[in-house]
Design a protein around this motif. Structure first.
Motif, short mmCIF file in Angstrom:
data_model
loop_
_atom_site.label_atom_id
_atom_site.label_comp_id
_atom_site.label_asym_id
_atom_site.label_seq_id
_atom_site.Cartn_x
_atom_site.Cartn_y
_atom_site.Cartn_z
N GLY A 1 45.40 -3.24 14.26
CA GLY A 1 44.53 -2.08 14.47
C GLY A 1 44.89 -1.29 15.71
N THR A 2 45.42 -1.97 16.74
CA THR A 2 45.70 -1.31 18.01
C THR A 2 47.11 -0.75 18.08
OG1 THR A 2 44.16 -2.81 19.11
CG2 THR A 2 45.72 -1.64 20.51
N PHE A 3 48.09 -1.53 17.62
CA PHE A 3 49.49 -1.18 17.88
C PHE A 3 50.24 -0.62 16.69
CE2 PHE A 3 48.50 -4.73 20.85
CZ PHE A 3 48.47 -3.96 22.00
N THR A 4 49.63 -0.58 15.51
CA THR A 4 50.32 -0.03 14.34
C THR A 4 49.43 1.00 13.66
OG1 THR A 4 49.44 -1.64 12.76
CG2 THR A 4 51.45 -2.26 13.93
N ALA A 5 50.06 1.78 12.82
CA ALA A 5 49.30 2.77 12.04
C ALA A 5 48.74 2.14 10.77
CB ALA A 5 50.21 3.94 11.68
N ASP A 6 49.21 0.93 10.43
CA ASP A 6 48.77 0.24 9.22
C ASP A 6 47.48 -0.52 9.51
OD1 ASP A 6 48.57 -0.84 6.75
OD2 ASP A 6 50.14 -2.35 7.04
N HIS A 7 46.39 -0.06 8.96
CA HIS A 7 45.10 -0.70 9.17
C HIS A 7 44.59 -1.33 7.88
CE1 HIS A 7 44.25 2.30 12.70
NE2 HIS A 7 45.19 1.42 12.98
N PHE A 8 45.49 -1.55 6.91
CA PHE A 8 45.14 -2.18 5.64
C PHE A 8 44.03 -1.43 4.90
CE2 PHE A 8 46.61 -5.54 8.53
CZ PHE A 8 47.78 -5.90 7.86
N GLY A 9 44.06 -0.12 4.98
CA GLY A 9 43.09 0.70 4.28
C GLY A 9 41.75 0.84 4.98
N MET A 10 41.61 0.25 6.16
CA MET A 10 40.35 0.33 6.90
C MET A 10 40.40 1.48 7.89
SD MET A 10 39.53 -3.64 7.60
CE MET A 10 41.15 -4.35 7.50
#
Length: 167
Positions: free
Chosen positions: A115-124
């Protein structure tokens, strides 16, 4: 302990102290079990948020909910699952509390890291407050899990020393 000791034999005194230590150990609940039981709050949060989405529709903007409940449906489901697992373990299977706490710490560290270091938030839809809360949960879980492991190691060392002293 108003009763007077019948003898001053060192063996009797040692046995009495051992019985007192055992009774304190049995009647106390370790911190790690209380931490697992506290996941009941995550369960309640997940139920409230998922119930709100079921009532208002899953397309509802999370900002319409009150503070502490502004989770998207996927995040609420994750919180619900961890809350359910922790509640069951904390209340019905406390022997698994250390394993639960360490798994919780690993998951929330990865969750906060993504959540902090990537743009991938698993759809959240994770914002800064969500990430800070996840980091706080992860750090607290690491502290409690490592403390519990340390206590277990100390207890096992004491048992080994007692075993060698009796032989």
């Amino acid at each position: 302990m108003a009763a007077q000791r019948q003898s001053n034999d060192p063996q009797d005194i040692e046995d009495e102290e051992g019985a007192i230590e055992e009774s304190i150990e049995v009647s106390g609940v370790p911190l790690v079990v209380w931490a697992a039981r506290l996941s009941l709050f995550l369960l309640a949060q997940g139920i409230i948020v998922l119930g709100s989405y079921a009532y208002y529709g899953f397309g509802t903007d999370p900002s319409r909910f009150g503070p502490g409940f502004r989770l998207d449906p996927i995040h609420a489901a994750v919180i619900f699952v961890w809350g359910l697992a922790g509640s069951v373990i904390g209340f019905f299977m406390p022997r698994l509390s250390i394993s639960f706490m360490l798994a919780f710490a690993i998951f929330f560290t990865l969750f906060a890291g993504f959540g902090t270091f990537t743009a991938d938030h698993f759809g959240m839809k994770l914002d800064i407050m969500d990430n800070l809360a996840n980091w706080a949960l992860a750090l607290i879980a690491w502290a409690i899990g490592i403390y519990a492991l340390w206590q277990v190691c100390l207890y096992e060392e004491e048992e080994e020393e007692r075993g060698e002293g009796e032989a």
